[in-house]
Write an enzyme that holds these catalytic residues in place. Structure first.
Site, PDB file in Angstrom:
ATOM      1  CG  HIS A 246      -1.674  -1.212   1.499  1.00  0.00           C
ATOM      2  ND1 HIS A 246      -2.793  -1.569   0.770  1.00  0.00           N
ATOM      3  CD2 HIS A 246      -1.488  -2.188   2.417  1.00  0.00           C
ATOM      4  CE1 HIS A 246      -3.266  -2.712   1.251  1.00  0.00           C
ATOM      5  NE2 HIS A 246      -2.516  -3.107   2.226  1.00  0.00           N
TER       6      HIS A 246
HETATM    7  O1  RIB Z   1      -4.584  -0.513   5.556  1.00  0.00           O
HETATM    8  C1  RIB Z   1      -3.271  -0.487   5.081  1.00  0.00           C
HETATM    9  C2  RIB Z   1      -2.456   0.502   5.859  1.00  0.00           C
HETATM   10  O2  RIB Z   1      -2.477   0.139   7.253  1.00  0.00           O
HETATM   11  C3  RIB Z   1      -0.973   0.503   5.460  1.00  0.00           C
HETATM   12  O3  RIB Z   1      -0.450   1.794   5.623  1.00  0.00           O
HETATM   13  C4  RIB Z   1      -0.362  -0.439   6.462  1.00  0.00           C
HETATM   14  O4  RIB Z   1       1.030  -0.166   6.671  1.00  0.00           O
HETATM   15  C5  RIB Z   1      -1.141  -0.103   7.695  1.00  0.00           C
HETATM   16  O5  RIB Z   1      -0.598   1.068   8.269  1.00  0.00           O
END
Ligand code: RIB
Ligand code: CA
Length: 318
Positions: A246
């Protein structure tokens, strides 16, 4: 001229890939890293960030520790690395203990002072819960206006990952997210799960990263392979042996805006719903008269993203 940025993160496995991409890409100048409670306790996020920077030879980049808990909710559960999501994040990343140490200034104070000194010149990328940003806004009402652009990894339109209606970063501190969405940031880009899940990385691509023979390539391969194991076990992506990364998608989109497609939409944060706490309510079908306030990424270009990881991590830095 390299784009100056500060990365606010809850280092975590995908945060670490984002740190490496931000620290090593030639078009970026990573001024500093701010840490916040999220995937793991904030002290562990700090230690993981220091380890990651040292591992790629960028121990010169300062790390500032931020909030240890959300700004309002007192029920934030045990950080996820110690719960069911332990298979996606790690309490301690698999890199040697850092030689560098965190800075004495708190992350919110660092954010306030740094953006005040260079108004409109620095991009802020936030890939964890938004607690530090809310605290900075409380410390200095001018903070938001000093940020040239805010890019947030968070939220979701049709997807979720922590409750049926929410994404983790927003859910972990919804009041902070609401403060941020209502603050006067000149431009907000939101990169939700719907986009990051379009840029999945596969086991085969991890092997390509490892074959680069660099610390960054090896680290990225290890971290994403670990994530793939967790996703296969807990939340299959629908594409066998893959995982989203992500946070790194946000950095890639800063370097190359074509990595994501966005629409200018209204986004508000649910902070009261019993079953919908932390939901990003994205008015993508124009159901309200609320004015657009955020550029929302609706998809991401998997090939562009992976090619950037390969090109950036190919350079030997240690
Ligand atoms: O939902 C995904 C996010 O939540 C990403 O940034 C992961 O590292 C967690 O922080
Ligand atoms: Ca994160």
């Amino acid at each position: 001229m390299a784009r100056k940025l500060i990365l606010d993160c809850d280092t975590g496995t995908d945060d670490a890939v984002a740190i490496m991409l931000a620290a090593l890409h030639p078009d970026l100048e990573l001024l500093g890293v701010a840490t916040v409670n999220g995937n793991v306790e904030v002290a562990r996020c700090t230690n993981n960030s220091l380890r990651t920077l040292d591992w790629i030879g960028r121990g010169d980049i300062p790390v500032y520790e931020g909030l240890a808990k959300p700004i309002v909710r007192s029920d934030f559960p045990v950080p996820r690395a110690l719960k069911r999501d332990a298979k996606v994040h790690l309490a301690t990343l698999p890199f040697p203990e850092a030689r560098s140490i965190k800075q004495p200034l708190s992350a919110p104070e660092y954010l306030v002072h740094t953006f005040a000194k260079s108004p409109g010149e620095i991009v802020l990328v936030a890939v964890g819960p938004l607690s530090n940003l809310a605290a900075a806004t409380a410390l200095d009402p001018a903070f938001a206006g000093n940020v040239s652009e805010l890019i947030i990894m968070g939220g979701a339109i049709d997807k979720s990952n922590i409750t049926p209606s929410a994404e983790f970063n927003i859910w972990a501190d919804p009041e902070a997210a609401a403060v941020v969405m209502e603050a006067a940031f000149p431009k907000i880009t939101l990169v939700p799960l719907d986009a990051t899940h379009q840029a999945l990385i596969s086991l085969d691509q991890c092997a390509q990263l490892r074959a680069l023979g660099t610390n960054a390539g090896e680290a990225a391969a290890q971290l994403v392979e670990f994530r793939i194991g967790g996703y296969e076990a807990n939340q299959p992506t629908g594409v066998p042996q893959t995982a989203p990364v992500h946070d790194a998608v946000c950095i890639a989109a800063l370097v190359d805006p074509q990595v994501i497609d966005t629409k200018f939409l209204n986004v508000v944060i649910e902070t009261r719903g019993e079953y919908t706490m932390g939901r990003t309510v994205v008015d993508h079908e124009k159901r309200t008269t609320r004015a657009p306030n955020c550029h929302v990424a609706l998809n991401a270009d998997r090939a562009r993203f992976f090619d950037m990881l390969m090109t950036t991590f190919a350079k030997r830095t240690t």
